[in-house]
Design an enzyme around this catalytic site. Structure first.
Site, PDB file in Angstrom:
ATOM      1  N   ALA A 123       0.816  -1.216   0.000  1.00 14.57           N
ATOM      2  CA  ALA A 123       0.000   0.000   0.000  1.00 14.57           C
ATOM      3  C   ALA A 123       0.849   1.265   0.000  1.00 14.57           C
ATOM      4  O   ALA A 123       1.435   1.632   1.018  1.00 14.57           O
ATOM      5  CB  ALA A 123      -0.934  -0.021   1.206  1.00 14.57           C
ATOM      6  N   LEU A 124       0.895   1.897  -1.162  1.00 18.07           N
ATOM      7  CA  LEU A 124       1.649   3.145  -1.317  1.00 18.07           C
ATOM      8  C   LEU A 124       0.698   4.306  -1.633  1.00 18.07           C
ATOM      9  O   LEU A 124       0.783   5.386  -1.055  1.00 18.07           O
ATOM     10  CB  LEU A 124       2.677   2.957  -2.459  1.00 18.07           C
ATOM     11  CG  LEU A 124       3.520   4.152  -2.868  1.00 18.07           C
ATOM     12  CD1 LEU A 124       4.432   4.584  -1.719  1.00 18.07           C
ATOM     13  CD2 LEU A 124       4.388   3.804  -4.086  1.00 18.07           C
ATOM     14  N   GLU A 126      -2.233   7.032  -2.126  1.00 13.17           N
ATOM     15  CA  GLU A 126      -3.189   7.748  -1.270  1.00 13.17           C
ATOM     16  C   GLU A 126      -4.040   8.654  -2.158  1.00 13.17           C
ATOM     17  O   GLU A 126      -3.665   8.918  -3.306  1.00 13.17           O
ATOM     18  CB  GLU A 126      -2.424   8.599  -0.239  1.00 13.17           C
ATOM     19  CG  GLU A 126      -1.592   7.749   0.701  1.00 13.17           C
ATOM     20  CD  GLU A 126      -0.935   8.548   1.819  1.00 13.17           C
ATOM     21  OE1 GLU A 126      -1.222   9.769   1.940  1.00 13.17           O
ATOM     22  OE2 GLU A 126      -0.144   7.955   2.557  1.00 13.17           O
ATOM     23  N   GLY A 240      10.138  -4.248  -9.788  1.00 11.24           N
ATOM     24  CA  GLY A 240       9.784  -5.658  -9.990  1.00 11.24           C
ATOM     25  C   GLY A 240       8.320  -5.821 -10.355  1.00 11.24           C
ATOM     26  O   GLY A 240       7.974  -6.592 -11.255  1.00 11.24           O
ATOM     27  N   ARG A 267     -14.880 -18.827 -38.713  1.00 12.20           N
ATOM     28  CA  ARG A 267     -15.992 -17.935 -39.100  1.00 12.20           C
ATOM     29  C   ARG A 267     -16.024 -17.731 -40.629  1.00 12.20           C
ATOM     30  O   ARG A 267     -15.016 -17.304 -41.219  1.00 12.20           O
ATOM     31  CB  ARG A 267     -15.793 -16.576 -38.400  1.00 12.20           C
ATOM     32  CG  ARG A 267     -16.750 -15.498 -38.818  1.00 12.20           C
ATOM     33  CD  ARG A 267     -18.068 -15.622 -38.106  1.00 12.20           C
ATOM     34  NE  ARG A 267     -18.865 -14.424 -38.298  1.00 12.20           N
ATOM     35  CZ  ARG A 267     -20.182 -14.420 -38.175  1.00 12.20           C
ATOM     36  NH1 ARG A 267     -20.841 -15.539 -37.852  1.00 12.20           N
ATOM     37  NH2 ARG A 267     -20.868 -13.301 -38.344  1.00 12.20           N
ATOM     38  N   GLU A 362       0.468   0.315 -10.973  1.00 13.29           N
ATOM     39  CA  GLU A 362       1.931   0.169 -10.745  1.00 13.29           C
ATOM     40  C   GLU A 362       2.704   1.214 -11.553  1.00 13.29           C
ATOM     41  O   GLU A 362       3.831   0.974 -11.985  1.00 13.29           O
ATOM     42  CB  GLU A 362       2.443  -1.248 -11.081  1.00 13.29           C
ATOM     43  CG  GLU A 362       1.595  -2.399 -10.596  1.00 13.29           C
ATOM     44  CD  GLU A 362       1.559  -2.595  -9.095  1.00 13.29           C
ATOM     45  OE1 GLU A 362       1.890  -1.645  -8.373  1.00 13.29           O
ATOM     46  OE2 GLU A 362       1.173  -3.684  -8.663  1.00 13.29           O
ATOM     47  N   GLY A 363       2.055   2.359 -11.757  1.00 12.35           N
ATOM     48  CA  GLY A 363       2.658   3.465 -12.512  1.00 12.35           C
ATOM     49  C   GLY A 363       2.001   3.604 -13.872  1.00 12.35           C
ATOM     50  O   GLY A 363       1.897   2.635 -14.616  1.00 12.35           O
TER      51      GLY A 363
HETATM   52  N1  COS Z   1      14.980   2.339  -7.303  1.00 11.49           N
HETATM   53  C1  COS Z   1      15.602   2.788  -6.177  1.00 11.49           C
HETATM   54  N2  COS Z   1      15.557   4.072  -5.776  1.00 11.49           N
HETATM   55  C2  COS Z   1      14.851   4.939  -6.531  1.00 11.49           C
HETATM   56  C3  COS Z   1      14.183   4.546  -7.708  1.00 11.49           C
HETATM   57  C4  COS Z   1      14.273   3.187  -8.084  1.00 11.49           C
HETATM   58  N3  COS Z   1      13.647   2.720  -9.181  1.00 11.49           N
HETATM   59  N4  COS Z   1      13.563   5.616  -8.241  1.00 11.49           N
HETATM   60  C5  COS Z   1      13.834   6.650  -7.447  1.00 11.49           C
HETATM   61  N5  COS Z   1      14.610   6.249  -6.408  1.00 11.49           N
HETATM   62  C6  COS Z   1      15.170   7.080  -5.340  1.00 11.49           C
HETATM   63  C7  COS Z   1      16.044   8.164  -5.961  1.00 11.49           C
HETATM   64  O1  COS Z   1      17.372   7.707  -6.157  1.00 11.49           O
HETATM   65  C8  COS Z   1      15.952   9.273  -4.947  1.00 11.49           C
HETATM   66  O2  COS Z   1      16.820   9.011  -3.861  1.00 11.49           O
HETATM   67  P1  COS Z   1      18.042  10.002  -3.509  1.00 11.49           P
HETATM   68  O3  COS Z   1      17.386  11.344  -3.272  1.00 11.49           O
HETATM   69  O4  COS Z   1      18.649   9.386  -2.305  1.00 11.49           O
HETATM   70  O5  COS Z   1      18.917  10.009  -4.719  1.00 11.49           O
HETATM   71  C9  COS Z   1      14.547   9.144  -4.407  1.00 11.49           C
HETATM   72  O6  COS Z   1      14.136   7.807  -4.684  1.00 11.49           O
HETATM   73  C10 COS Z   1      13.589  10.132  -5.041  1.00 11.49           C
HETATM   74  O7  COS Z   1      13.601   9.876  -6.435  1.00 11.49           O
HETATM   75  P2  COS Z   1      13.021  10.933  -7.507  1.00 11.49           P
HETATM   76  O8  COS Z   1      13.670  12.253  -7.275  1.00 11.49           O
HETATM   77  O9  COS Z   1      13.154  10.312  -8.855  1.00 11.49           O
HETATM   78  O10 COS Z   1      11.498  11.036  -7.039  1.00 11.49           O
HETATM   79  P3  COS Z   1      10.255  11.731  -7.729  1.00 11.49           P
HETATM   80  O11 COS Z   1       9.426  12.353  -6.682  1.00 11.49           O
HETATM   81  O12 COS Z   1      10.686  12.563  -8.889  1.00 11.49           O
HETATM   82  O13 COS Z   1       9.378  10.477  -8.203  1.00 11.49           O
HETATM   83  C11 COS Z   1       8.612   8.797  -9.714  1.00 11.49           C
HETATM   84  C12 COS Z   1       9.798   9.520  -9.043  1.00 11.49           C
HETATM   85  C13 COS Z   1       7.685   9.725 -10.451  1.00 11.49           C
HETATM   86  C14 COS Z   1       9.279   7.830 -10.688  1.00 11.49           C
HETATM   87  C15 COS Z   1       7.830   7.997  -8.620  1.00 11.49           C
HETATM   88  O14 COS Z   1       7.122   8.886  -7.771  1.00 11.49           O
HETATM   89  C16 COS Z   1       6.870   6.987  -9.200  1.00 11.49           C
HETATM   90  O15 COS Z   1       7.272   5.900  -9.625  1.00 11.49           O
HETATM   91  N6  COS Z   1       5.556   7.313  -9.208  1.00 11.49           N
HETATM   92  C17 COS Z   1       4.541   6.376  -9.581  1.00 11.49           C
HETATM   93  C18 COS Z   1       4.054   5.644  -8.385  1.00 11.49           C
HETATM   94  C19 COS Z   1       3.382   4.352  -8.748  1.00 11.49           C
HETATM   95  O16 COS Z   1       3.837   3.603  -9.598  1.00 11.49           O
HETATM   96  N7  COS Z   1       2.306   4.051  -8.063  1.00 11.49           N
HETATM   97  C20 COS Z   1       1.626   2.815  -8.351  1.00 11.49           C
HETATM   98  C21 COS Z   1       0.855   2.296  -7.249  1.00 11.49           C
HETATM   99  S1  COS Z   1       1.738   1.509  -6.018  1.00 11.49           S
HETATM  100  S2  COS Z   1       0.346   1.031  -4.657  1.00 11.49           S
END
Ligand code: COS
Length: 378
Positions: A123-124, A126, A240, A267, A362-363
């Site tokens: 759960a991520l 919100e 993953g 068909r 998942e994005g």
């Molecule tokens: N693996 C490991 N670390 C990661 C990573 C990855 N794939 N992507 C980002 N990080 C780390 C970065 O390295 C950064 O850490 P440091 O500041 O220590 O360098 C930190 O996380 C923040 O990364 P970033 O600046 O890229 O964050 P953003 O706020 O710009 O967000 C996105 C990045 C947009 C890619 C992210 O918010 C995302 O994937 N959003 C979609 C969410 C999603 O898929 N939700 C689906 C439902 S899940 S219930």
């Protein structure tokens, strides 16, 4: 470079295909119509070992790797995308505990979710933190030996049915996403309730709910990884999970093509089978080519992950491409089936609805374009 499955993978594919045809397909239309969570199918997936893929045998797993997961999830998605989603989302929990959990946490939880029959959720999201996952506002404030959780998570698949849930919450709200941590919460913990059950367009058998935390107290030992590392853990898990969605999209696409080929051979219109109509055969070429490309990108991302290589960009590419392929291919398959495709007697309209979510959860596709462009332009 070797594009062949091993004998073991071919065997696993056969087992998964037969399982999906025998145990998953017969109830796929019913769970779509009613939205019933197929608990009995989940239990059968535990029994056959699908929930243990990727976890060492010592923790109740069935070994195997990410390629094996793609094989199984895509075979199940051919018959029912909702069931494939349940398995794929469930497996994120073990993936996180395997990578970030302590020895005690692995011993306590892994056997439960691999072979013990407990369902898991992640759960991520919100209400105001979807694509902008780092804007999560749920808090988990340490009070003595316990974290106290407050906030609401939404759109959580498996959430209402799961025994174990990974909750991403701020242990230090002043630090924004750098204050986010991963906390394990068990079903039945006082202060944790299930809110709205969503009424969705597709994958109806995979129940999707709201989670409400109101002064929910969990032991501080339930912290997974370190405080403040929650965003990194979530992103690693999603790398993953996106391969898993690619596998779902691939399975849906392959099934849509198989059904279209069969239908076109059977068909008859204008005195000949549909295979004699060149316009429709070009649809088949288009579908087959896109599926082949999607397939190898999904397996390439899984190979990178299975061999411990960085796979953020490739997982995003695999998911982006496979999900767009699934939408395109199910649309053409429905078109080939004409009026029959539009009717609920045939599975095409369900596959068309199910395919759409793969471009969102998942994005979103737009987030994947962001991830890919950042990686390429770096
Ligand atoms: N693996 C490991 N670390 C990661 C990573 C990855 N794939 N992507 C980002 N990080 C780390 C970065 O390295 C950064 O850490 P440091 O500041 O220590 O360098 C930190 O996380 C923040 O990364 P970033 O600046 O890229 O964050 P953003 O706020 O710009 O967000 C996105 C990045 C947009 C890619 C992210 O918010 C995302 O994937 N959003 C979609 C969410 C999603 O898929 N939700 C689906 C439902 S899940 S219930």
């Amino acid at each position: 470079m070797d594009f062949n499955f091993t004998d073991g993978q071919l065997m696993l594919q056969k087992v998964a295909r037969e399982f999906a045809e025998k145990e998953v397909e017969p109830i796929s239309a019913e769970i779509d119509k009613t939205g019933r969570f197929p608990r009995e199918t989940f239990e059968k997936m535990v029994e056959i070992g699908f929930t243990g893929i990727g976890t060492p045998v010592e923790y109740g797993g069935s070994a195997g790797n990410d390629i094996d997961k793609v094989i199984v999830v895509s075979e199940i998605a051919k018959q029912c995308a909702a069931t494939a989603a349940i398995l794929s989302i469930h497996s994120i929990f073990a993936q996180v505990i395997n990578k970030f959990g302590t020895k005690e946490q692995k011993e306590k939880y892994l056997t439960q979710v691999t072979s013990g029959g407990s369902l898991a959720a992640f759960a991520l999201t919100e209400p105001n933190a979807g694509s902008d996952a780092g804007a999560a506002k749920t808090t988990a404030i340490l009070d003595g030996d316990e974290y106290v959780l407050n906030g609401t998570k939404c759109f959580i698949s498996n959430g209402g049915q799961a025994q174990y849930l990974l909750i991403f919450a701020l242990t230090d709200p002043s630090k924004g996403l750098k204050g986010l941590s991963c906390i394990l919460v068990e079903k039945g913990t006082p202060g944790f309730t299930i809110g709205k059950i969503e009424d969705k367009m597709g994958i109806n058998g995979s129940e999707t709910v709201e989670l409400i935390f109101d002064n929910c107290r969990v032991p501080k030992e339930n912290l997974i990884g370190k405080e403040g590392k929650g965003f990194m853990i979530a992103m690693t898990a999603l790398d993953g999970a996106r391969i898993g969605v690619g596998a779902q999209a691939l399975g849906i696409s392959e099934a849509a093509l198989e059904k279209s080929v069969k239908y076109m051979k059977e068909r008859v219109q204008f005195g000949k089978p549909l295979t004699a109509l060149q316009g429709l055969t070009w649809y088949i070429s288009d579908m087959a080519t896109k599926i082949e490309a999607a397939k190898w990108l999904v397996y390439y991302a899984a190979h990178l992950k299975a061999t411990g290589q960085k796979h953020t960009k490739e997982a995003a590419m695999a998911k982006l491409n496979a999900s767009e392929t699934a939408r395109h291919v199910t649309n053409l398959a429905l078109q080939i089936h004409g009026g029959y495709g539009y009717m609920k007697d045939y599975p095409l309209e369900r596959m068309y609805r199910d395919a759409k979510i793969t471009e969102i959860y998942e994005g979103t596709s737009e987030i994947h374009k962001l991830v890919i462009s950042r990686a390429v332009l770096r």
